[in-house]
Write a protein that holds these residues in place. Structure first.
Motif, PDB file in Angstrom:
ATOM      1  N   THR A  15       8.349   2.727   1.274  1.00  0.00           N
ATOM      2  CA  THR A  15       8.298   3.786   0.122  1.00  0.00           C
ATOM      3  C   THR A  15       8.212   4.966   0.676  1.00  0.00           C
ATOM      4  O   THR A  15       8.817   6.147   0.282  1.00  0.00           O
ATOM      5  CB  THR A  15       7.205   3.354  -0.813  1.00  0.00           C
ATOM      6  OG1 THR A  15       7.469   1.752  -1.359  1.00  0.00           O
ATOM      7  CG2 THR A  15       7.064   4.165  -1.893  1.00  0.00           C
ATOM      8  N   THR A  31      13.997  -1.742  10.437  1.00  0.00           N
ATOM      9  CA  THR A  31      14.300  -2.782  11.243  1.00  0.00           C
ATOM     10  C   THR A  31      14.392  -3.854  10.243  1.00  0.00           C
ATOM     11  O   THR A  31      15.327  -4.663  10.325  1.00  0.00           O
ATOM     12  CB  THR A  31      13.681  -3.292  12.630  1.00  0.00           C
ATOM     13  OG1 THR A  31      12.140  -2.857  12.215  1.00  0.00           O
ATOM     14  CG2 THR A  31      14.016  -2.270  13.770  1.00  0.00           C
ATOM     15  N   LEU A  57       7.457 -14.478  10.509  1.00  0.00           N
ATOM     16  CA  LEU A  57       7.115 -14.455  11.992  1.00  0.00           C
ATOM     17  C   LEU A  57       8.011 -13.245  12.555  1.00  0.00           C
ATOM     18  O   LEU A  57       8.794 -12.762  11.675  1.00  0.00           O
ATOM     19  CB  LEU A  57       7.431 -15.618  13.120  1.00  0.00           C
ATOM     20  CG  LEU A  57       6.881 -16.996  12.445  1.00  0.00           C
ATOM     21  CD1 LEU A  57       7.420 -18.029  13.409  1.00  0.00           C
ATOM     22  CD2 LEU A  57       5.314 -16.825  13.004  1.00  0.00           C
ATOM     23  N   ARG A  88       6.562  -2.927  16.679  1.00  0.00           N
ATOM     24  CA  ARG A  88       5.673  -3.751  15.841  1.00  0.00           C
ATOM     25  C   ARG A  88       4.966  -4.540  17.070  1.00  0.00           C
ATOM     26  O   ARG A  88       4.100  -5.321  16.450  1.00  0.00           O
ATOM     27  CB  ARG A  88       6.663  -4.683  15.062  1.00  0.00           C
ATOM     28  CG  ARG A  88       6.377  -4.725  13.509  1.00  0.00           C
ATOM     29  CD  ARG A  88       7.428  -5.716  13.135  1.00  0.00           C
ATOM     30  NE  ARG A  88       6.961  -6.169  11.866  1.00  0.00           N
ATOM     31  CZ  ARG A  88       7.370  -5.696  10.709  1.00  0.00           C
ATOM     32  NH1 ARG A  88       8.047  -4.488  10.985  1.00  0.00           N
ATOM     33  NH2 ARG A  88       6.924  -6.233   9.755  1.00  0.00           N
ATOM     34  N   ARG A 127       6.669  -6.554  -6.154  1.00  0.00           N
ATOM     35  CA  ARG A 127       7.725  -5.736  -5.394  1.00  0.00           C
ATOM     36  C   ARG A 127       9.020  -6.302  -5.879  1.00  0.00           C
ATOM     37  O   ARG A 127       9.442  -7.469  -5.889  1.00  0.00           O
ATOM     38  CB  ARG A 127       7.509  -5.833  -4.059  1.00  0.00           C
ATOM     39  CG  ARG A 127       8.836  -5.279  -3.314  1.00  0.00           C
ATOM     40  CD  ARG A 127       8.481  -4.771  -1.886  1.00  0.00           C
ATOM     41  NE  ARG A 127       8.552  -6.133  -1.024  1.00  0.00           N
ATOM     42  CZ  ARG A 127       8.162  -5.924   0.196  1.00  0.00           C
ATOM     43  NH1 ARG A 127       7.876  -4.632   0.833  1.00  0.00           N
ATOM     44  NH2 ARG A 127       7.840  -6.966   1.132  1.00  0.00           N
ATOM     45  N   PHE A 137      10.725  -1.045  -5.341  1.00  0.00           N
ATOM     46  CA  PHE A 137      10.032  -0.814  -6.352  1.00  0.00           C
ATOM     47  C   PHE A 137       9.050  -1.643  -6.642  1.00  0.00           C
ATOM     48  O   PHE A 137       8.723  -2.641  -5.899  1.00  0.00           O
ATOM     49  CB  PHE A 137      11.024  -0.597  -7.685  1.00  0.00           C
ATOM     50  CG  PHE A 137      12.048   0.231  -7.446  1.00  0.00           C
ATOM     51  CD1 PHE A 137      11.764   1.678  -7.848  1.00  0.00           C
ATOM     52  CD2 PHE A 137      13.231  -0.078  -6.561  1.00  0.00           C
ATOM     53  CE1 PHE A 137      12.987   2.310  -7.642  1.00  0.00           C
ATOM     54  CE2 PHE A 137      14.429   0.774  -6.285  1.00  0.00           C
ATOM     55  CZ  PHE A 137      14.133   2.177  -6.978  1.00  0.00           C
ATOM     56  N   ARG A 171       2.283 -13.294   7.138  1.00  0.00           N
ATOM     57  CA  ARG A 171       2.852 -11.956   7.734  1.00  0.00           C
ATOM     58  C   ARG A 171       1.551 -11.041   8.053  1.00  0.00           C
ATOM     59  O   ARG A 171       1.249 -10.169   9.200  1.00  0.00           O
ATOM     60  CB  ARG A 171       3.663 -11.235   6.703  1.00  0.00           C
ATOM     61  CG  ARG A 171       5.012 -11.801   6.901  1.00  0.00           C
ATOM     62  CD  ARG A 171       5.826 -11.418   5.567  1.00  0.00           C
ATOM     63  NE  ARG A 171       6.156 -10.210   5.533  1.00  0.00           N
ATOM     64  CZ  ARG A 171       6.162  -9.625   4.280  1.00  0.00           C
ATOM     65  NH1 ARG A 171       6.140 -10.205   3.305  1.00  0.00           N
ATOM     66  NH2 ARG A 171       6.695  -8.277   4.031  1.00  0.00           N
TER      67      ARG A 171
HETATM   68  P1  AP5 Z   1       9.782  -5.245   7.286  1.00  0.00           P
HETATM   69  O1  AP5 Z   1      10.864  -5.271   6.087  1.00  0.00           O
HETATM   70  O2  AP5 Z   1       9.359  -4.294   8.086  1.00  0.00           O
HETATM   71  O3  AP5 Z   1       8.481  -5.978   6.439  1.00  0.00           O
HETATM   72  P2  AP5 Z   1       6.804  -5.482   6.418  1.00  0.00           P
HETATM   73  O4  AP5 Z   1       6.294  -4.684   7.588  1.00  0.00           O
HETATM   74  O5  AP5 Z   1       6.371  -6.817   6.067  1.00  0.00           O
HETATM   75  O6  AP5 Z   1       6.683  -4.272   5.336  1.00  0.00           O
HETATM   76  P3  AP5 Z   1       7.330  -4.430   3.975  1.00  0.00           P
HETATM   77  O7  AP5 Z   1       8.782  -4.035   3.880  1.00  0.00           O
HETATM   78  O8  AP5 Z   1       6.933  -5.828   3.438  1.00  0.00           O
HETATM   79  O9  AP5 Z   1       6.021  -3.256   3.150  1.00  0.00           O
HETATM   80  P4  AP5 Z   1       6.294  -1.826   3.432  1.00  0.00           P
HETATM   81  O10 AP5 Z   1       4.989  -1.238   4.204  1.00  0.00           O
HETATM   82  O11 AP5 Z   1       7.587  -1.403   3.785  1.00  0.00           O
HETATM   83  O12 AP5 Z   1       5.774  -1.576   1.766  1.00  0.00           O
HETATM   84  P5  AP5 Z   1       6.809  -1.184   0.497  1.00  0.00           P
HETATM   85  O13 AP5 Z   1       7.004   0.314   0.627  1.00  0.00           O
HETATM   86  O14 AP5 Z   1       7.975  -2.175   0.448  1.00  0.00           O
HETATM   87  O15 AP5 Z   1       9.859  -6.629   8.225  1.00  0.00           O
HETATM   88  C1  AP5 Z   1      10.420  -7.812   7.783  1.00  0.00           C
HETATM   89  C2  AP5 Z   1      10.395  -8.716   8.727  1.00  0.00           C
HETATM   90  O16 AP5 Z   1      11.630  -8.576   9.447  1.00  0.00           O
HETATM   91  C3  AP5 Z   1       9.189  -9.005   9.403  1.00  0.00           C
HETATM   92  O17 AP5 Z   1       8.230 -10.085   8.980  1.00  0.00           O
HETATM   93  C4  AP5 Z   1       9.813  -9.644  10.901  1.00  0.00           C
HETATM   94  O18 AP5 Z   1      10.169 -10.881  10.654  1.00  0.00           O
HETATM   95  C5  AP5 Z   1      11.400  -8.836  10.882  1.00  0.00           C
HETATM   96  N1  AP5 Z   1      10.818  -7.596  11.757  1.00  0.00           N
HETATM   97  C6  AP5 Z   1      11.258  -6.204  11.052  1.00  0.00           C
HETATM   98  N2  AP5 Z   1      11.082  -5.369  12.107  1.00  0.00           N
HETATM   99  C7  AP5 Z   1      10.573  -6.112  13.221  1.00  0.00           C
HETATM  100  C8  AP5 Z   1      10.517  -5.639  14.476  1.00  0.00           C
HETATM  101  N3  AP5 Z   1      10.133  -4.501  14.976  1.00  0.00           N
HETATM  102  N4  AP5 Z   1       9.877  -6.676  15.497  1.00  0.00           N
HETATM  103  C9  AP5 Z   1      10.054  -8.196  15.156  1.00  0.00           C
HETATM  104  N5  AP5 Z   1      10.452  -8.482  13.864  1.00  0.00           N
HETATM  105  C10 AP5 Z   1      10.879  -7.352  12.778  1.00  0.00           C
HETATM  106  O19 AP5 Z   1       5.563  -1.488  -0.688  1.00  0.00           O
HETATM  107  C11 AP5 Z   1       5.511  -2.499  -0.925  1.00  0.00           C
HETATM  108  C12 AP5 Z   1       4.982  -2.796  -2.614  1.00  0.00           C
HETATM  109  O20 AP5 Z   1       3.976  -1.932  -2.802  1.00  0.00           O
HETATM  110  C13 AP5 Z   1       6.223  -2.198  -3.347  1.00  0.00           C
HETATM  111  O21 AP5 Z   1       6.444  -2.882  -4.524  1.00  0.00           O
HETATM  112  C14 AP5 Z   1       5.768  -0.852  -3.703  1.00  0.00           C
HETATM  113  O22 AP5 Z   1       6.646  -0.326  -4.813  1.00  0.00           O
HETATM  114  C15 AP5 Z   1       4.565  -0.841  -3.886  1.00  0.00           C
HETATM  115  N6  AP5 Z   1       3.642   0.320  -3.394  1.00  0.00           N
HETATM  116  C16 AP5 Z   1       4.048   1.297  -2.166  1.00  0.00           C
HETATM  117  N7  AP5 Z   1       3.053   1.996  -2.263  1.00  0.00           N
HETATM  118  C17 AP5 Z   1       2.318   1.713  -3.306  1.00  0.00           C
HETATM  119  C18 AP5 Z   1       1.121   2.549  -3.623  1.00  0.00           C
HETATM  120  N8  AP5 Z   1       0.487   3.749  -3.024  1.00  0.00           N
HETATM  121  N9  AP5 Z   1       0.289   1.865  -4.690  1.00  0.00           N
HETATM  122  C19 AP5 Z   1       0.754   0.980  -5.309  1.00  0.00           C
HETATM  123  N10 AP5 Z   1       2.031   0.358  -4.914  1.00  0.00           N
HETATM  124  C20 AP5 Z   1       2.588   0.745  -4.088  1.00  0.00           C
END
Ligand code: AP5
Ligand code: MG
Ligand code: ZN
Length: 214
Positions: A15, A31, A57, A88, A127, A137, A171
């Motif tokens: 976000t 990524t 994972l 990561r 989400r 979103f 996760r």
């Molecule tokens: P990735 O897509 O990077 O997922 P993640 O780190 O688990 O993070 P998310 O995308 O789930 O969360 P975010 O921090 O981006 O939060 P968001 O803004 O969506 O990775 C997925 C997978 O890919 C990994 O598990 C792994 O398998 C693999 N991978 C990726 N990169 C890798 C690497 N470098 N090495 C190895 N494997 C890798 O927000 C979350 C929710 O909260 C949304 O609904 C949002 O609207 C809401 N929100 C946001 N901010 C707020 C706020 N301030 N208050 C209230 N709600 C909020």
């Protein structure tokens, strides 16, 4: 400007990274988004990544590094970027530092979006994500203007496969074991900044802008 976003799954990295990219006119490189696009298109990389992602994972460093180094080679990275979900692991962070150093370059900021685990679990259920552009979103906290439709590109919103409660917990465990050590790594590099990610989306962004304009 070269920025790394740190934080637990669901902390709001994506976000905030999208907002930073728009404000500072640098590409947002996620990524996770790149892997999901590959899965959607059914590429070899996508097939390999999917098995790991669905289980909560990490995708092996080797695959991830190959992917990101290709991405850095594109022209739009010349003025910097905001990295979301990479590095990561310590091995990924070291590879990034080394590849920048080769060109006498370095990161400017590592921004940790800090949110406790309890809040994360609450957030994930609501989400909704756009597979076309990576827009994210939340049905309550950050709703799209039109239900089920991405504000950014008009794409269809869906629930991510790894957002089931059991996978979210996994996760989080993976995050604490493998990614949280990067906070110390970037503290030692002298570029770590932390923001309170439990605030509303706009306030978190204000705090980040203050750091970047610092
Ligand atoms: P990735 O897509 O990077 O997922 P993640 O780190 O688990 O993070 P998310 O995308 O789930 O969360 P975010 O921090 O981006 O939060 P968001 O803004 O969506 O990775 C997925 C997978 O890919 C990994 O598990 C792994 O398998 C693999 N991978 C990726 N990169 C890798 C690497 N470098 N090495 C190895 N494997 C890798 O927000 C979350 C929710 O909260 C949304 O609904 C949002 O609207 C809401 N929100 C946001 N901010 C707020 C706020 N301030 N208050 C209230 N709600 C909020
Ligand atoms: Mg994300
Ligand atoms: Zn979209």
């Amino acid at each position: 400007m070269k920025i790394v976003m740190l934080g637990a799954p669901g902390a709001g990295k994506g976000t905030q990274a999208k907002m930073i990219a728009a404000r500072y006119e640098i590409p947002h490189i996620s990524t996770g988004d790149i892997f999901r696009a590959n899965i959607k298109e059914g590429t070899e990389l996508g097939k390999k990544a999917k098995a790991f992602m669905d289980q909560g994972l990490l995708v092996p460093d080797e695959l991830t590094l190959e992917l990101i180094m290709d991405r850095f080679a594109k022209d739009d990275c010349a003025n910097g970027y905001v990295l979301d979900g990479f590095p990561r692991t310590i091995a990924q962070a070291e590879a990034l530092t080394a590849s920048l150093r080769k060109n006498g370059d370095a990161l400017d900021y590592a921004i940790d979006v800090d949110v406790p685990d309890e809040d994360i679990v609450k957030r994930m259920g609501g989400r909704r994500a756009c597979l076309a552009c990576g827009g994210t979103f939340h049905i309550l906290f950050n709703p799209p203007k039109k239900e089920g439709v991405c504000d950014l590109c008009g794409g269809e919103l869906s629930i991510r496969k790894d957002d089931e409660p059991e996978t979210v917990q996994k996760r989080l465990n993976v995050y604490h074991a493998q990614t949280q050590p990067l906070i110390d790594y970037y503290t030692e590099e002298g570029i770590l900044k932390s923001v309170d990610g439990t605030q509303e989306v706009g306030k978190v962004f204000e705090d980040i802008v203050e750091i970047l304009n610092g």
